[in-house]
Every structure is written in C-alpha cells, then in structure tokens.
Design a protein around this motif. Structure first.
Motif, short mmCIF file in Angstrom:
data_model
loop_
_atom_site.label_atom_id
_atom_site.label_comp_id
_atom_site.label_asym_id
_atom_site.label_seq_id
_atom_site.Cartn_x
_atom_site.Cartn_y
_atom_site.Cartn_z
N SER A 69 -3.22 0.72 -8.46
CA SER A 69 -2.33 0.43 -7.57
C SER A 69 -2.53 2.03 -6.43
O SER A 69 -2.95 3.04 -6.46
CB SER A 69 -1.10 1.49 -8.39
OG SER A 69 -0.14 2.39 -8.06
N CYS A 70 -2.72 0.64 -5.43
CA CYS A 70 -3.00 1.75 -4.04
C CYS A 70 -4.81 2.36 -4.21
O CYS A 70 -4.45 3.47 -4.06
CB CYS A 70 -1.76 2.27 -3.89
SG CYS A 70 -1.73 2.70 -1.47
N VAL A 71 -5.20 2.03 -4.94
CA VAL A 71 -6.74 2.10 -4.90
C VAL A 71 -7.25 2.51 -3.33
O VAL A 71 -7.29 1.62 -2.53
CB VAL A 71 -7.70 1.32 -5.27
CG1 VAL A 71 -8.92 2.10 -5.66
CG2 VAL A 71 -7.19 0.73 -7.14
N GLY A 72 -7.96 4.10 -3.60
CA GLY A 72 -8.42 3.86 -1.91
C GLY A 72 -9.71 3.53 -1.50
O GLY A 72 -10.38 3.42 -2.55
N ILE A 73 -10.31 3.51 -0.15
CA ILE A 73 -11.25 2.66 -0.30
C ILE A 73 -11.98 4.39 0.66
O ILE A 73 -11.63 4.64 1.38
CB ILE A 73 -11.26 2.17 1.39
CG1 ILE A 73 -10.65 0.60 0.96
CG2 ILE A 73 -13.00 1.90 2.08
CD1 ILE A 73 -10.92 0.16 2.30
N SER A 74 -12.95 4.80 0.15
CA SER A 74 -13.21 6.53 -0.16
C SER A 74 -14.21 6.60 1.39
O SER A 74 -14.30 7.49 1.62
CB SER A 74 -14.26 6.81 -1.31
OG SER A 74 -15.16 6.22 -1.73
N ARG B 39 0.88 -1.38 0.14
CA ARG B 39 0.04 -0.23 -0.23
C ARG B 39 0.67 1.18 0.30
O ARG B 39 0.86 2.22 1.16
CB ARG B 39 -0.81 0.14 1.55
CG ARG B 39 -1.72 -1.29 1.23
CD ARG B 39 -3.20 -1.10 0.26
NE ARG B 39 -3.60 0.18 0.02
CZ ARG B 39 -4.89 0.18 -0.49
NH1 ARG B 39 -5.09 0.37 -1.86
NH2 ARG B 39 -5.24 1.58 -0.72
N CYS B 40 2.03 1.87 -0.75
CA CYS B 40 2.85 2.48 -1.23
C CYS B 40 2.02 3.19 -2.21
O CYS B 40 2.41 2.58 -3.67
CB CYS B 40 4.32 2.11 -1.46
SG CYS B 40 4.79 1.12 -0.08
N ASN B 41 1.72 4.47 -1.98
CA ASN B 41 1.19 5.15 -3.47
C ASN B 41 2.08 5.87 -4.03
O ASN B 41 3.65 5.51 -3.78
CB ASN B 41 0.54 6.99 -2.80
CG ASN B 41 -0.77 6.72 -2.94
OD1 ASN B 41 -1.34 5.85 -3.21
ND2 ASN B 41 -0.96 7.77 -1.98
N PRO B 42 1.68 5.83 -5.26
CA PRO B 42 2.85 5.75 -6.79
C PRO B 42 4.35 7.31 -6.33
O PRO B 42 3.25 8.22 -6.29
CB PRO B 42 2.03 6.35 -8.10
CG PRO B 42 1.24 5.09 -7.69
CD PRO B 42 0.78 5.96 -6.24
N GLY B 43 4.98 6.73 -6.36
CA GLY B 43 6.30 7.96 -6.31
C GLY B 43 6.61 8.19 -4.87
O GLY B 43 7.24 9.33 -4.29
N GLN B 44 5.79 7.55 -3.48
CA GLN B 44 6.24 8.07 -2.15
C GLN B 44 7.46 7.18 -2.11
O GLN B 44 8.26 7.71 -1.24
CB GLN B 44 5.18 7.45 -1.01
CG GLN B 44 3.25 8.53 -1.31
CD GLN B 44 3.35 7.44 -0.48
OE1 GLN B 44 2.60 6.38 -0.10
NE2 GLN B 44 1.99 8.34 -0.04
#
Length: 721
Positions: free
Chosen positions: A503-508, A219-224
């Motif tokens: 890629s690290c889709v969030g749970i709104s 669960r690492c966001n792209p670019g982090q």
C-alpha cells in the motif's frame, strides 16, 4: 534589412539583449516564445556565443499584429535547480534548405526525452484529462509522453487540501515525492503515464475519464482520501468496477486489503515462511478465549489490522514467567500481569490480562486502566468487513537482532534492508533510532532465504490470499523475522514473514524530494545523483514488469472461448434477452474499447432438433463464429444473440443500442419457431431509419432475392436483354 550592430566592448550577446528587450522569437525546440536574453541565458555554457546568435536569427519572430502566438510566462533557468522554460505549442517557421543547413551547423541540438522543467505540464494527453481538476503546479522531472504508446496508463495521487502542501508525502509541486520515477519507468517502457489526482467531489467524472486508460498506478497513502473529505470505500468500489472491465489497477483494492491485512499471516501459516500457531480473531469472544490460551503458553505478538508504523502491535510477556509446558494446558486468569511493549515507539506498559482485553475491544474505559499508548484500542470495531481483526503470533526473541525487508518489484528482488532496533528496543520502525543496513539482491548472508522465498513460496502467496486472478504487486515489501533458536546454523535458519506491504510503499532514495520543515521547497531535482541512478533503475524495472502484465493480458483476448464460456454479455447489456445457446465456443474476447458495437442475430427453432439443421451442438449456427470473430478482429464488438418472438418488443429495445446487426436467420426459421417474419422485418426497417446498419436489411434480402432482379440487370453485361 541590415541588422544594427553594436561595437565592443559591450559584446554581441549583451548588445542584442539591450536593443531587443521586448522582441520574442519562437524556440523551435519547444515551440515557446523567448526574448534573446532568456534564450541566451538558457543556452549559455552549452553553446558558443556565435552559435546562439545564429540560432536567434533562425527563430521565427512572434507576430505583433493579427493572431498572436500563444505563449506562457517563460521561466528563466535558475543555476541551482536547472534552467527552466515553460512549453506550449507553436508552429515553427518554414525553412529553406540553405537555412536548415545553417541551423544544423550552428544551432543548439534538440535534447530528445528531456525531463519536464519547473512550470511544465506533460500529463494532458494522450487521454483527455481536462475535465479533472489539476491539483499540482507542474510535472517537474517527467519525461515526454510517447507519441504512439503501446498502452495508456496513469498514476493516481491524492492532494489532501486540509493539510499543508497536500500531505506529508509531497514534493513542493504537489506530487507525491516518488511519483516521477514510477511514471518515467512506464514511459521508458514505451507506455504513456499521466499524473492525475482524485478529487472526491468529481468522483463520477474521474471514473468516467480513467476508464480510457489501460492501467492505473494508485499512489494514495492509507487515510488520505478520508482526510480530504472523501470515502475510501467509494473509491475502492470504483476501482473494482474498472478491474471488472479489464483495466489493470496496481495495486487493486483487494490486493491492498488481502496482502496488507494482518490475517494474511494465518493464510501462509503452512508455508516455510509462516508459523503454524498464527491465529486471527474477528470477534470479542474468540479473542478473549484464544488470547488467554496462547498467552499462557508462550510470549506473543498481538497485531491490530488497521494501524501503521507499529501502532497497535504489542509484544507481550507474562510478568511472572508462568508459562505452561504444552499449548492448551491452561488459560491465563484475568488478574495476571502482562509486560508489554508497543512497536511504534518501543514504550513499555504493564496491564492485567483483563485490562488488555478491554482496551483491545473497547478502548479507554474504566475497566481498561490507564494507558500511555498513542493508540485508542478498539481493534475489532466495525467487525471483519470494516477491517476489525487481531492476529496472534508467537514472539520470536531474535527480533532484537533485527528484521529483513525484501524490496520486491513484481517477482524480482531489488534489494534487502536489515533493520536493527535501537539497543533495548524490539521494533525497528523508522524514527525509533533503529539502524538500517542495505544489501543487494544476491547477498550471500541471506542466500538460503532468498532462494527459498523466490523459488518456492512466492508463487503460492497470491493464491493463498485468495488473489489468484491478480498479478503480484509492482512494488511491495515482505518483512522477515528470524524464528530460529540462537545458535542455529545459517543454512538451517527459519525466517518467517512479519507482514506484507503493497500500500503505497515509498522509494526511500527519493526522500530528498519530500518537503520538510528544513526543506519546504524540496523537489525532484534535489535527489542526489548517486541515489538518482538507483531510483531510475527501480522505475525502469517497474515499467518493464507493468508492460509484461499488460502484454500478457492483451494476449488473453486472443484466446477463444472454451466449452461452457459465454462472451456475449457485453459491452451492450443483453441480460434481459433469453439465452438459447450453451456457450460461445470459439468466440474471441470482446474488445474493451470497441470502435463500434455489433451483434449477430440468430434464431433457435425450438420445435426442431438442436434448434434447426444449420446448428452446431451448442445451438449456434455452424458459421456464426467466423463472422463474429471477423468483426472483433477489426476492433468492433460482436455479441451472439437470438431472436425469440415472445419477447419481440424487448428484443428491439435492446438491439437499438448496437451500431449494426448481422442477421443470420434462415428463411422460414422465424415462422417455424412460431414468430411473424413480417413483424420482424418491419422492426428491422425501423432500425435502419434510425441509422442502425442491418446486414442484410429486409429490403436487400427481398429485392436481391426476388427472381425479377434478373430483369432489372438485363441491360448489364451480366444480364440478358
């Protein structure tokens, strides 16, 4: 000794608190020491005062002298955020039967599976992660790890130290705002799930630790990782190595790359959810020529591969409207003017064809004109290997009616979101004034699309993307655009995929737990009850899908090797030894974490047909497989290898890495192959001196096989004196 009693009107609870402010006792529920005041505050409103008083009497006092009980700073529960206590281990006091009964009648009952409170940390086991730097404050909301997990998993996060609070996707304790539901879903499926963070300075230590897990949720966001000073490619390569070892990575780097790449749309172009005139460009010449040809035919959508939230996605029309009647009839001239809108903020620009091509290739230059875009262009920079690509797709005018986002949990549809752009806009990206409407998975309006997508196309997606060996992601989305002409009946509408995202889709519905300027202390407890139920359902479904994948993978290890399959290459590297057999037909998969590493040593007599009269047609001794499979079934690895006398020194340098050897060489076979039996035996004796088991050792074979062994057992009941 009689306890001191304080009369009314002070009250029992207040009196006890006033006379015992320093005394602490162990709460058997969590093994932590508390004052009476703290204990009473925690259980206040849940149990009667007399019950709390009786429970206090049963709690074991903290020793004043000698070895003191270890205790953390206790935290008193705040009413607004839930009551909090820190936990540590402590032995509860022995109880007599009478006392145990009294406690059962009067004491507060244990709440099994209670989520972690503020200050509590539950990610320290079952896998030892103590060598890793802990970047978060606590595991607020995390359920207790199961004592005997079916599988051991971890959720990998990244805390960006250069950014406030570790990044814009964090709760106030440093965890990503939606990490807890995923982890709890795994725990609810009887798997452990530890929350850990990747710190690039300890890269090697990190990957040494995580190889002890059965699966990782990344669960690492792209670019982090790059923002924290690390290297994404290095991290990805580490994860790929884990996949080769049989450890599940959700999603793996290849799944993220191939599903998230814009050219995925080209690979599904022939499916019912694709458009056959979808093109991909990886170099300047192909883009310049291809774009000029497609642009002359129809309005287009040009999508860069590396952007996010709509940046670098351009909806383009010819300002003149001078489209040709058939594709390829003409190409645009460099000076033709383009009317353009960027999807990230719906802003408009006008540029010539030449200026747009220049911007896409080289960014802002003297040839590209003046741009108001927040982006920098250079979409092909670095080439295909670095993710440089552009996708050219037909513009679907009904995008103004909105797009459908299918929220998927593995192969199951969880819900549908209709995202309608703001009036006058085209993009429905969050933050552009778009309107979101939520539907359940069985919404009748989209029944035809749902049936077709789930029933026909879904099973084809991973193979089409070159991901046949990878499972469908646990939590991902597919965005659909209506490509049908206006007025098409619903049953005949064609919906095409605009993009996949895993890629690290969030749970709104977890966003209330994400810190903002207005909510700097946001935490998991801030998720509203009405949303928490849906969040829990998502986590539980993810856990269920994950368990199914792991069970399926575990079953694969019970499938014996087929003809042509070779399963003896690991865990000990035997690649330097000559392979004398055709395959390992019938051999079980080697365990990923063997208790011990063993090998079965055979001999292939090259001067004899088929390697000897004791061989199967593949060159293995006819009964080798049952012995090896017996070791594997006991949790050990067992590799099938052969002794070749020309590589004697190399052979014994390799086998010293095993814990034990099973020798299955018939008497006389080493000599028949040209080798020296005594030399072989002496080396086996040397291994025994090093503590390596040899079954049977040369001495055992010699002394048990010698005829005078009968003399040495003459005095036994099985001998003749």
């Amino acid at each position: 000794r009689e306890r001191q009693r304080i009369p009314a009107p002070t009250g029992i609870l207040e009196a006890r608190a006033s006379i015992m402010p320093a005394e602490k006792r162990i709460d058997a529920e969590d093994g932590v020491a508390y004052t009476f005041e703290e204990l009473a505050e925690y259980y206040k409103g849940k149990y009667k005062k007399k019950a709390i008083e009786a429970y206090w009497d049963e709690c074991k006092p903290v020793k004043k002298k000698g070895k003191a009980a270890k205790e953390p700073e206790p935290k008193v529960k705040a009413k607004s955020k839930g009551k909090a206590k820190a936990k540590t281990k402590a032995e509860p006091a022995p109880k007599s039967k009478a006392k145990a009964k009294a406690k059962a009648d009067a004491a507060p009952k244990k709440e099994s599976g209670r989520p972690a409170l503020a200050g509590q940390y539950r990610s320290g086991k079952p896998v030892n992660v103590s060598p890793l730097t802990k970047m978060t404050k606590d595991d607020l909301g995390l359920l207790p790890q199961p004592k005997k997990p079916r599988f051991k998993t971890a959720l990998v996060g990244i805390y960006v130290r250069s950014q406030p609070n570790g990044g814009t996707d964090k709760s106030s304790n440093g965890h990503r705002y939606d990490s807890i539901p995923f982890a709890n879903g795994m725990i609810g499926a009887d798997m452990s799930c530890q929350l850990i963070n990747y710190v690039h300075e300890e890269h090697d230590v990190f990957f040494e630790v995580v190889k002890n897990f059965d699966a990782l949720i990344v669960r690492c966001n792209p670019g982090q990782i790059k923002a924290d000073g690390g290297y994404q490619n290095k991290f990805d390569d580490g994860m790929r190595a884990l996949r080769k070892q049989g450890i599940q990575v959700w999603p793996s780097p290849d799944v993220m790359e191939f599903m998230g790449a814009k050219d995925a749309l080209c690979k599904i172009a022939d499916m019912s959810i694709g458009l056959e005139d979808t093109l991909a460009y990886y170099d300047a010449a192909a883009f310049s020529a291809g774009f000029k040809k497609t642009m002359a035919f129809q309005p287009r959508v040009i999508k860069q591969n590396r952007g996010s939230a709509g940046e670098g996605i351009w909806i383009i029309k010819l300002k003149s409207g001078n489209y040709c009647k058939s594709y390829g009839e003409r190409s645009c001239a460099d000076d033709e003017v383009l009317d353009m809108m960027e999807a990230n903020d719906n802003h408009s620009e006008e540029h010539t064809v030449a200026e747009f091509v220049e911007f896409c290739l080289n960014g802002r230059t003297a040839k590209s004109g003046t741009w108001t875009s927040k982006g920098v262009g250079k979409y092909l920079e670095g080439g295909k290997e670095a993710g440089g690509q552009l996708v050219d797709q037909r513009f679907c005018p009904r995008i103004v009616e909105g797009e459908l986002r299918y929220n998927m949990i593995g192969d199951t549809l969880f819900g549908i979101i209709h995202k309608k752009p703001k009036e006058g806009g085209i993009s429905a990206v969050s933050g552009t004034g778009s309107i979101y409407t939520f539907y359940g998975p069985k919404e009748k309006k989209f029944a035809n699309l749902t049936k077709s997508f789930l029933g026909t196309d879904l099973a084809k997606i991973m193979p089409a993307l070159g991901l046949t060996e990878e499972p469908i992601p646990l939590w991902w989305t597919s965005d659909f655009i209506n490509a049908s002409p206006p007025g098409t009946p619903e049953k005949d509408e064609k919906w095409i995929v605009g993009e996949f995202n895993c890629s690290c889709v969030g749970i709104s519905k977890c966003l209330a737990a994400c810190i903002t300027d207005d909510a700097p202390n946001a935490c998991f407890s801030d998720i509203a009850k009405k949303d928490a139920n849906d969040v829990r359902r998502i986590g539980d479904m993810v856990g269920s899908k994950a368990l199914t994948i792991l069970v399926k993978e575990a079953k694969k290890t019970r499938i014996p090797a087929a003809v042509g399959e070779y399963l003896s290459g690991s865990p000990v590297d035997v690649s330097s030894l000559k392979k004398m057999t055709k395959d390992d037909l019938g051999l079980l998969q080697q365990p990923r974490k063997p208790k011990f590493k063993t090998a079965l040593v055979g001999i292939y007599v090259r001067s004899q047909p088929n390697g000897g009269t004791d061989k199967s047609s593949n060159g293995q001794r006819y009964d080798s497989i049952p012995f090896a499979n017996g070791c594997i079934g006991a949790g050990m690895s067992c590799q099938l290898i052969n002794y070749v006398h020309e590589e004697h020194a190399k052979f014994f340098d390799v086998v010293k890495n095993f814990d034990a050897l099973i020798v299955r060489c018939n008497p006389g076979q080493i000599k028949a192959d040209g080798g020296d039996q005594n030399k072989f035996d002496d080396s086996m004796r040397a291994l025994r001196k090093q503590g390596i088991q040899v079954w049977p050792s040369p001495d055992v074979m010699e002394f048990m096989g010698a005829k005078d062994a009968l003399c040495k057992i003459a005095d036994m009941s099985i001998g003749l004196e």
